[in-house]
Design an enzyme around this catalytic site. Structure first.
Site, PDB file in Angstrom:
ATOM      1  N   SER A  89       0.850  -1.101  -0.151  1.00  0.00           N
ATOM      2  CA  SER A  89      -0.081  -0.098   0.017  1.00  0.00           C
ATOM      3  C   SER A  89       0.859   1.344  -0.017  1.00  0.00           C
ATOM      4  O   SER A  89       1.745   1.377  -0.978  1.00  0.00           O
ATOM      5  CB  SER A  89      -0.821   0.066   1.086  1.00  0.00           C
ATOM      6  N   HIS A 234      -7.453  -6.096   0.494  1.00  0.00           N
ATOM      7  CA  HIS A 234      -6.267  -5.155   0.411  1.00  0.00           C
ATOM      8  C   HIS A 234      -5.385  -5.745   1.363  1.00  0.00           C
ATOM      9  O   HIS A 234      -4.101  -5.571   1.127  1.00  0.00           O
ATOM     10  CB  HIS A 234      -6.453  -3.788   0.804  1.00  0.00           C
TER      11      HIS A 234
END
Length: 257
Positions: A89, A234
């Site tokens: 990320s 995610h």
């Protein structure tokens, strides 16, 4: 800025590239520990706390140029000439930014569930609200903090992830700066094309790396290969660590030859 780190030596001596693990927003050097515990068998490992996170220094700036410089300063401080970088990320964007600053220091690049694009979307307002509610309450234990956060967040995994950075009644990330610099964190300044194999690992259920990102991703990383982990979101490395490690090890093996 030299970052706070945890260094581990490979369990079996070898000539493999050292690996640097770089966490995402609201994280710390512990977050990619599931990868470190496997990869340390045959790689030296360096885990870092990014600026304004964990025990690293504080700064009003959260640009990726600054974060890339932090990584370079930290490589220098640890006498690491050339490394493989694995980032999730925000950390994935930081390692991609390092390709523009110090391409000669990178032997491999693994980017977990993020693309080199400006997302221009706010995905973390509920998390900020939960964090601020804990701060405003003045509670000191993780149990008390968790009860407050559950009023704002319905994903228990996110609550537990955030709690790792709640220590002695204080958040270890710099909440005001992360809020103020949020547009920088979700944003992106394109980098020159990095003409080397790059692995992008994404969760099949995640909204972060989509077909809409493809052209921009390939323009900056023309030798990119994508590996999709079905059934993961995610936090793909936490949800499906074995599958992520298989993809990383295949990439390391292919690029070593």
């Amino acid at each position: 800025m030299k970052l706070n780190t945890r260094a581990q030596s490979a369990q079996s001596p070898n000539n493999n590239s050292p690996i640097v693990l770089v966490h995402g927003l609201f994280g710390s050097l512990d977050n990619l520990g599931v990868l470190a515990r496997d990869l340390v068998s045959d790689h030296d490992i360096l885990q870092v706390d990014m600026r304004n996170h964990g025990l690293s220094g504080r700064s009003p700036e959260m640009t990726y140029a600054a974060m890339a410089q932090d990584l370079l300063d930290t490589l220098d401080a640890n006498h690491l000439e050339k490394v493989t970088l694995i980032g999730h990320s925000m950390g994935g964007k930081a390692v991609m930014a390092l390709t523009a600053l110090a391409p000669e220091r990178i032997s491999g690049l693994v980017v977990i569930d993020v693309a080199p694009v400006d997302y221009d979307v706010r995905r973390h307002d509920e998390i900020f609200a939960a964090i601020n509610a804990v701060t405003d309450s003045g509670v000191s234990t993780r149990q008390q903090a968790a009860a407050i956060m559950r009023e704002h967040l319905n994903e228990e995994g996110v609550v537990q992830f955030l709690l790792k950075s709640f220590v002695d009644g204080q958040w270890r990330f710099n909440v005001p700066v992360l809020w103020d610099q949020y547009s920088e964190i979700v944003g992106w300044q394109p980098v020159p094309a990095w003409q080397h194999p790059t692995l992008f690992v994404r969760g099949g259920n995640s909204p972060y790396v989509t077909e809409a990102c493809r052209d921009e991703l390939l323009r900056q990383f023309p030798e990119a290969r994508a590996h999709v982990i079905a059934g993961a979101g995610h936090w793909v490395h936490a949800e499906k660590p074995e599958a992520v490690l298989r993809a990383i090890r295949r990439y390391l093996s292919d690029t070593a030859n």
